[in-house]
Scaffold this active site. Structure first.
Site, PDB file in Angstrom:
ATOM      1  N   ARG A  51       0.854  -1.280   0.067  1.00  0.00           N
ATOM      2  CA  ARG A  51       0.099   0.156   0.174  1.00  0.00           C
ATOM      3  C   ARG A  51       0.734   1.334  -0.029  1.00  0.00           C
ATOM      4  NH1 ARG A  51      -2.918  -3.775   1.779  1.00  0.00           N
ATOM      5  NH2 ARG A  51      -0.847  -4.288   2.632  1.00  0.00           N
ATOM      6  N   THR A  52       1.700   1.199   0.864  1.00  0.00           N
ATOM      7  CA  THR A  52       2.601   2.643   1.101  1.00  0.00           C
ATOM      8  C   THR A  52       3.317   2.935  -0.288  1.00  0.00           C
ATOM      9  OG1 THR A  52       2.642   2.125   3.351  1.00  0.00           O
ATOM     10  CG2 THR A  52       3.928   3.941   2.720  1.00  0.00           C
ATOM     11  N   LYS A  80      25.767  -3.248  -0.031  1.00  0.00           N
ATOM     12  CA  LYS A  80      27.104  -3.212   0.126  1.00  0.00           C
ATOM     13  C   LYS A  80      27.880  -2.487   1.260  1.00  0.00           C
ATOM     14  CE  LYS A  80      26.888  -2.658  -4.928  1.00  0.00           C
ATOM     15  NZ  LYS A  80      26.929  -1.526  -5.788  1.00  0.00           N
ATOM     16  N   ARG A 101      11.067   3.962   3.707  1.00  0.00           N
ATOM     17  CA  ARG A 101      10.554   3.216   4.556  1.00  0.00           C
ATOM     18  C   ARG A 101      11.929   2.193   5.075  1.00  0.00           C
ATOM     19  NH1 ARG A 101       5.561  -1.231   4.642  1.00  0.00           N
ATOM     20  NH2 ARG A 101       4.699   0.834   5.278  1.00  0.00           N
ATOM     21  N   HIS A 129       4.522   5.944  11.634  1.00  0.00           N
ATOM     22  CA  HIS A 129       4.180   5.492  10.449  1.00  0.00           C
ATOM     23  C   HIS A 129       3.113   6.631  10.072  1.00  0.00           C
ATOM     24  CE1 HIS A 129       3.131   3.914   6.570  1.00  0.00           C
ATOM     25  NE2 HIS A 129       2.988   2.831   6.735  1.00  0.00           N
TER      26      HIS A 129
HETATM   27  N1   CP Z   1      -0.194  -0.279   5.958  1.00  0.00           N
HETATM   28  C1   CP Z   1       0.708  -0.315   5.292  1.00  0.00           C
HETATM   29  O1   CP Z   1       1.815   0.217   5.744  1.00  0.00           O
HETATM   30  O2   CP Z   1       0.965  -1.367   4.239  1.00  0.00           O
HETATM   31  P1   CP Z   1       2.009  -1.732   3.585  1.00  0.00           P
HETATM   32  O3   CP Z   1       3.055  -2.316   4.383  1.00  0.00           O
HETATM   33  O4   CP Z   1       1.486  -2.749   2.594  1.00  0.00           O
HETATM   34  O5   CP Z   1       2.763  -0.447   2.922  1.00  0.00           O
END
Ligand code: CP
Length: 304
Positions: A51-52, A80, A101, A129
């Site tokens: 999703r993100t 590396k 991320r 998040h």
């Molecule tokens: N909700 C969320 O962060 O989903 P993903 O891990 O698929 O990005």
């Protein structure tokens, strides 16, 4: 230049503005289709995502911009030994904004100290998040029409669930909010959330292990996955993984207008039979993620 590392960096007024822009994008998408023409978003994902990452990329494409990046650390020079600081410095020369991320808490903050372009925290370990929280807030606004006078049940892995930590921080700024924290003893919210937010701000909250007891009180039920990847001990994960399974039977005592959220992905914690219940808002929530990320990209790029 401004990054977004923690949801609390945005004032409630700024959140209202982002939500209003997202609502306008939903109503008038064509108006926004060239807003980021000539701009590039880099998605640096050192940890898996559906999703993100994809909603960030879809958001930039729908704004008329372009996207580059990687979806796993193994395909980047991190494999590396390149540092987050160097990666951020380098990618600043290739992109106008970066969504990152990382499995290590604080990595996007470090990146923001070395980058020349805005960094968006797209999830750092078990910490925060913020763009999931913006997604949650847009969904709460669309489903409930308000951010105050809500009893919010957060259920599942409240220790490692970074979306829970950011959401508690964000919702603690509105009036007459009550949190019901539903988890096994081993997966309660970390002390920094309990002490620095819930207790320090005098929030009304209770902790319980029983989803059934909590259910009738809730305006919002926020289910979460047990975060297997954060456990040190697989046996402990296996013991706790099915602590809560929301099914249609458990919903019999819920309010008729309760809203069911989940950041997704789900594993077992919501039965697929619940998907047909009109209160199940989690697929609408995932879709909202693209619109609020469009609004955020425009804000950080200072696009009018
Ligand atoms: N909700 C969320 O962060 O989903 P993903 O891990 O698929 O990005």
């Amino acid at each position: 230049m401004r990054s977004l590392i923690d949801i609390l960096e945005l004032s409630t007024q700024e959140i209202d503005e982002l939500v209003a822009v997202a609502e306008d994008i939903i109503a008038n998408p064509v108006k926004y289709s060239e807003k980021c023409h000539g701009k590039k978003l880099a998605t640096l994902f050192f940890e898996p995502s559906t999703r993100t990452r994809l909603s960030f990329e879809a958001a930039m494409y729908e704004l008329g911009g372009n996207v580059l990046g990687f979806s796993e650390a193994s395909s980047s020079s991190a494999s590396k030994g390149e540092s987050v600081a160097d990666t951020a410095r380098i990618v600043s020369g290739y992109a106008d904004i970066i969504a990152m991320r990382h499995p290590k808490e604080g990595a996007p903050l470090v990146a923001s100290m070395y980058a020349d372009v805005p960094i968006i925290n797209a999830g750092d370990g078990g910490h925060n998040h913020p763009t999931q929280t913006l997604t949650d807030l847009l969904t709460i606004h669309r489903e409930k029409g308000r951010f105050d006078n809500l009893t919010i049940g957060l259920c599942g892995d409240l220790k490692f669930g970074r979306t829970v930590h950011s959401l508690i921080g964000a919702m603690s700024r509105y009036s007459n909010i009550k949190f019901v924290l539903i988890s096994p003893n081993e997966l309660k919210v970390p002390d920094y959330i309990r002490n620095d937010i819930l207790i320090k701000k005098g929030m009304d909250f209770e902790e319980t292990a029983s989803l059934e007891d909590a259910m009738p009180k809730l305006d919002i039920l926020y289910m979460t996955r047990i975060q297997r990847e954060r456990f040190f001990n697989e046996a402990e994960y296996l013991r706790l993984k099915d602590s809560y399974i929301l099914d249609t039977d458990k919903l019999r005592t819920a309010k008729k207008d309760m809203c069911i959220l989940h950041p997704l992905p789900r594993v077992n914690e919501i039965s697929t039979a619940v998907d047909d219940d009109p209160r199940a808002a989690y697929f609408r929530q995932a879709r909202n993620g693209k619109y609020i990320r469009m609004a955020l990209i425009m804000k950080l790029l200072e696009v009018k």
